[in-house]
Design a protein around this motif. Structure first.
Motif, short mmCIF file in Angstrom:
data_model
loop_
_atom_site.label_atom_id
_atom_site.label_comp_id
_atom_site.label_asym_id
_atom_site.label_seq_id
_atom_site.Cartn_x
_atom_site.Cartn_y
_atom_site.Cartn_z
N ASN A 50 0.83 -1.20 0.00
CA ASN A 50 0.00 0.00 0.00
C ASN A 50 0.87 1.26 0.00
N ALA A 51 1.88 1.29 0.85
CA ALA A 51 2.79 2.44 0.91
C ALA A 51 3.51 2.62 -0.42
N THR A 77 2.37 5.90 -2.81
CA THR A 77 3.26 7.03 -2.54
C THR A 77 4.42 7.11 -3.52
N ARG A 78 4.88 5.99 -4.03
CA ARG A 78 6.08 5.96 -4.89
C ARG A 78 7.26 6.66 -4.22
N THR A 79 7.31 6.56 -2.91
CA THR A 79 8.38 7.18 -2.15
C THR A 79 9.67 6.38 -2.29
N ASP A 80 10.78 7.03 -2.06
CA ASP A 80 12.07 6.36 -2.09
C ASP A 80 12.40 5.67 -0.78
N LEU A 81 11.66 6.02 0.28
CA LEU A 81 11.98 5.48 1.60
C LEU A 81 10.72 4.99 2.30
N VAL A 83 4.58 0.93 9.50
CA VAL A 83 5.20 1.18 8.20
C VAL A 83 5.10 2.67 7.94
N THR A 84 6.26 3.30 7.72
CA THR A 84 6.34 4.75 7.58
C THR A 84 6.83 5.11 6.18
N ASP A 85 6.21 6.12 5.59
CA ASP A 85 6.70 6.67 4.32
C ASP A 85 6.80 8.18 4.46
N GLY A 131 5.59 12.86 6.83
CA GLY A 131 4.91 11.81 6.06
C GLY A 131 3.77 11.22 6.87
N LYS A 132 3.69 9.91 6.84
CA LYS A 132 2.66 9.21 7.60
C LYS A 132 3.17 7.84 8.00
#
Length: 114
Positions: A31-32, A36-40, A56-58, A100-101
């Motif tokens: 889901n993250a 989000t397509r985040t790098d981290l 789980v943090t993004d 973030g969240k």
């Protein structure tokens, strides 16, 4: 990650919840990644005295998921992940952070596979 968490739970004698944990971790991390397509993306695990908790943090605060109250339509391509987490975990929550969240869930020990 999933296999490491399963090994951790088995090492501490909590084999009865490994399948729920494996599925919930997969869904929350996926889901993250998808939304989000985040790098981290970070995963924090806490083995408490009565439950395991996973956060789980993004770093993308734009999208805060809401609790699904009903299953998505059976033909839907999306929407099942958090619905499954809401049914398999004993508790789950999402919160905004300063950058973030993070979405977390807890599964109590002593539960058999659902």
């Amino acid at each position: 990650m999933r296999d490491w968490l399963v090994l951790l739970l088995c090492t501490f004698g909590h084999e009865e919840i490994v399948e729920q944990l494996r599925l919930c971790v997969s869904e929350v991390v996926t889901n993250a990644y998808l939304h989000t397509r985040t790098d981290l993306i970070t995963v924090d695990v806490s083995l408490g005295s009565t439950a395991v908790t996973v956060w789980v943090t993004d770093d993308r605060p734009e999208w805060l998921p809401r609790s699904p109250h009903v299953a998505p339509p059976w033909r839907s391509d999306h929407g099942r992940g958090l619905f499954l987490v809401s049914r398999l975990a004993d508790r789950w929550d999402v919160e905004a952070t300063g950058t973030g969240k993070r979405l977390g869930f807890s599964i109590d020990y002593g539960r058999g596979a659902a």
